[in-house]
Scaffold this active site. Structure first.
Site, PDB file in Angstrom:
ATOM      1  N   LYS A   1       0.921  -1.344   0.095  1.00 44.98           N
ATOM      2  CA  LYS A   1       0.046   0.045   0.108  1.00 44.98           C
ATOM      3  C   LYS A   1       0.961   1.170  -0.083  1.00 44.98           C
ATOM      4  CE  LYS A   1      -3.977  -2.105   2.328  1.00 44.98           C
ATOM      5  NZ  LYS A   1      -4.433  -2.297   3.669  1.00 44.98           N
TER       6      LYS A   1
ATOM      7  N   LYS B   1      -4.761  -9.900  -7.793  1.00 45.66           N
ATOM      8  CA  LYS B   1      -5.739 -10.342  -6.907  1.00 45.66           C
ATOM      9  C   LYS B   1      -6.886  -9.422  -6.904  1.00 45.66           C
ATOM     10  CE  LYS B   1      -6.508  -8.416  -2.495  1.00 45.66           C
ATOM     11  NZ  LYS B   1      -7.659  -8.755  -1.384  1.00 45.66           N
TER      12      LYS B   1
ATOM     13  N   LYS C   1     -11.352  -4.352  -4.394  1.00 46.56           N
ATOM     14  CA  LYS C   1     -12.161  -3.219  -4.709  1.00 46.56           C
ATOM     15  C   LYS C   1     -11.182  -2.177  -4.894  1.00 46.56           C
ATOM     16  CE  LYS C   1     -14.496  -4.423  -0.477  1.00 46.56           C
ATOM     17  NZ  LYS C   1     -13.444  -4.725   0.393  1.00 46.56           N
TER      18      LYS C   1
HETATM   19  P1  ADP Z   1     -10.434  -5.898  -1.054  1.00 44.23           P
HETATM   20  O1  ADP Z   1      -8.988  -6.273  -1.202  1.00 44.23           O
HETATM   21  O2  ADP Z   1     -11.220  -6.000  -2.166  1.00 44.23           O
HETATM   22  O3  ADP Z   1     -10.520  -4.201  -0.207  1.00 44.23           O
HETATM   23  P2  ADP Z   1     -10.995  -6.670   1.665  1.00 44.23           P
HETATM   24  O4  ADP Z   1      -9.516  -6.218   2.054  1.00 44.23           O
HETATM   25  O5  ADP Z   1     -11.955  -5.874   2.433  1.00 44.23           O
HETATM   26  O6  ADP Z   1     -10.907  -6.809   0.460  1.00 44.23           O
HETATM   27  O7  ADP Z   1     -11.132  -8.307   2.170  1.00 44.23           O
HETATM   28  C1  ADP Z   1     -12.315  -8.937   2.781  1.00 44.23           C
HETATM   29  C2  ADP Z   1     -12.105 -10.404   2.730  1.00 44.23           C
HETATM   30  O8  ADP Z   1     -12.389 -10.868   1.458  1.00 44.23           O
HETATM   31  C3  ADP Z   1     -10.790 -10.908   3.312  1.00 44.23           C
HETATM   32  O9  ADP Z   1     -10.976 -11.914   4.170  1.00 44.23           O
HETATM   33  C4  ADP Z   1      -9.906 -10.993   2.123  1.00 44.23           C
HETATM   34  O10 ADP Z   1      -9.058 -11.887   2.079  1.00 44.23           O
HETATM   35  C5  ADP Z   1     -11.121 -11.545   1.112  1.00 44.23           C
HETATM   36  N1  ADP Z   1     -10.804 -11.333  -0.045  1.00 44.23           N
HETATM   37  C6  ADP Z   1     -10.563 -10.156  -0.769  1.00 44.23           C
HETATM   38  N2  ADP Z   1     -10.062 -10.127  -1.836  1.00 44.23           N
HETATM   39  C7  ADP Z   1     -10.050 -11.807  -2.023  1.00 44.23           C
HETATM   40  C8  ADP Z   1      -9.705 -12.260  -3.337  1.00 44.23           C
HETATM   41  N3  ADP Z   1      -9.263 -11.811  -4.504  1.00 44.23           N
HETATM   42  N4  ADP Z   1      -9.623 -13.583  -3.202  1.00 44.23           N
HETATM   43  C9  ADP Z   1      -9.859 -14.153  -1.983  1.00 44.23           C
HETATM   44  N5  ADP Z   1     -10.388 -13.749  -1.025  1.00 44.23           N
HETATM   45  C10 ADP Z   1     -10.392 -12.267  -1.007  1.00 44.23           C
END
Ligand code: ADP
Ligand code: TRP
Length: 321
Positions: A110, A189, A192
């Site tokens: 980040k 990956k 959001k």
């Molecule tokens: P983002 O990266 O979209 O902001 P978050 O950090 O809010 O997502 O993640 C919320 C949950 O969803 C966490 O447990 C995270 O590990 C899971 N998660 C987010 N993106 C993925 C992905 N691409 N594959 C699997 N799990 C994910």
């Protein structure tokens, strides 16, 4: 068994969130003591528009409820409604070595995307440790990207317990190895914040556009394809059972497969998969006040559990005098 996990309201929830974390939380609610929350304090590290954060928070909660989270069986709340998260974070900072946070992949990642990284990003894992330890969680279902954060939480709990005795339960991450990380349409990956996500509740035209933009290799129709290194196959596979995956694999291994056709099939599959929940979600959109009420009573329940831990913590560190 106390099971806990959270999700950031930093944008619309996507199928990576669903398969990585939400589904496994929802499936566990009948047999576990489930704690599930929307982590708006964490989202402050990236979202600077207050109106957007407030609206995303309510929308994320509505998504969870539409997908089947039952607030009667689960403690479901918004992190920022329970002040104990921030209180414990400050105390835990004093049991967190700089080196531990400096080694965080997520921080390095980040920080590299910004001109000037701020302290909130650095301290992010300490707030996450507080989230988990406050509720004495035993199991934390998360996607693979959160593995190191869980290790940091255990480390901080261990440092605290070494000084003050066994106050905190050491949490275990629950990561579905079969799933690994859901790729986005560009192969990174799905996230959001990378503009590469297929959202759970977008309109069909948006879903269609996203799926049609999934990056594939440049093999010709008559070539044999490689299912093991294909984003499209990986995303399709989330929605198929073993038999469905085996069938698609066979098609990949024979000449004649057109990626465009698989994408068109996938649009319908994704649309139909979430169809029953979409109706509920639309209904919920009209009753956002009820969602707010659910969250407020969830916060009251969460606060009770949080206070029990904080009473102990305040005692042992000497804040009660
Ligand atoms: P983002 O990266 O979209 O902001 P978050 O950090 O809010 O997502 O993640 C919320 C949950 O969803 C966490 O447990 C995270 O590990 C899971 N998660 C987010 N993106 C993925 C992905 N691409 N594959 C699997 N799990 C994910
Ligand atoms: N950091 C997690 C993520 O980005 C979200 C989160 C915050 C969380 N606090 C948590 C997950 C506590 C599990 C437990 O996905």
């Amino acid at each position: 068994m106390r099971v806990l996990s959270g999700i950031q309201p930093s944008g619309k929830l996507h199928i990576g969130n669903y398969f990585g974390m939400m589904r496994s939380m929802i499936e566990r609610q009948s047999e576990s003591d489930l704690f599930c929350f929307v982590v708006n304090l964490h989202a402050l590290t990236t979202v600077t528009d207050g109106k957007i954060l407030a609206s995303n928070t309510l929308e994320a909660a509505a998504d969870f409820l539409a997908l089947g989270l039952d607030p009667e069986r689960t403690t479901f709340w918004v992190q920022g409604d329970v002040a104990e998260h921030a209180e414990l974070t400050w105390i835990l900072h004093n049991f967190t070595s700089m080196g531990l946070l400096e080694r965080s992949h997520s921080y390095k990642d980040k920080a590299a995307r910004r001109e000037v990284p701020h302290h909130g990003l650095f301290s992010y894992p300490v707030l996450m440790a507080a989230d988990i330890l406050l509720y004495q969680a035993e199991l934390v279902p998360v996607g693979r990207d959160q593995k190191q954060h869980l290790e940091i939480a255990r480390d901080i709990a261990g440092s605290f317990n070494n000084v003050h005795g066994p106050v905190f339960t050491l949490p275990e991450a629950l990561i579905d190895d079969k799933l690994a990380t859901v790729p986005g349409v560009d192969g990174q990956k799905m996230s959001k914040s990378y503009n590469n996500a297929i959202d759970i509740f977008s309109g069909k035209d948006v879903i269609k556009k996203k799926i049609m933009s999934i990056v594939t290799d440049a093999k010709a129709v008559e070539d044999v394809k490689d299912p093991d290194n294909c984003n499209l196959f990986a995303i399709y596979g989330l929605f198929a059972d073993d038999e469905g995956r085996a069938e698609l694999k066979e098609r990949y291994l024979k000449p004649g497969l057109k990626y465009g056709e698989v994408k068109k099939e996938l649009i319908e599959i994704v649309w139909n998969y979430f169809a029953p929940y979409r109706e509920k979600r639309l209904e919920m959109e009209k009753r956002l006040d009820d969602v707010r009420d659910v969250l407020k009573s969830g916060a009251a329940k969460a606060r009770k559990a949080a206070r029990a831990t904080m009473d102990k913590v305040r005692d042992v560190v000497g804040l009660n005098y």
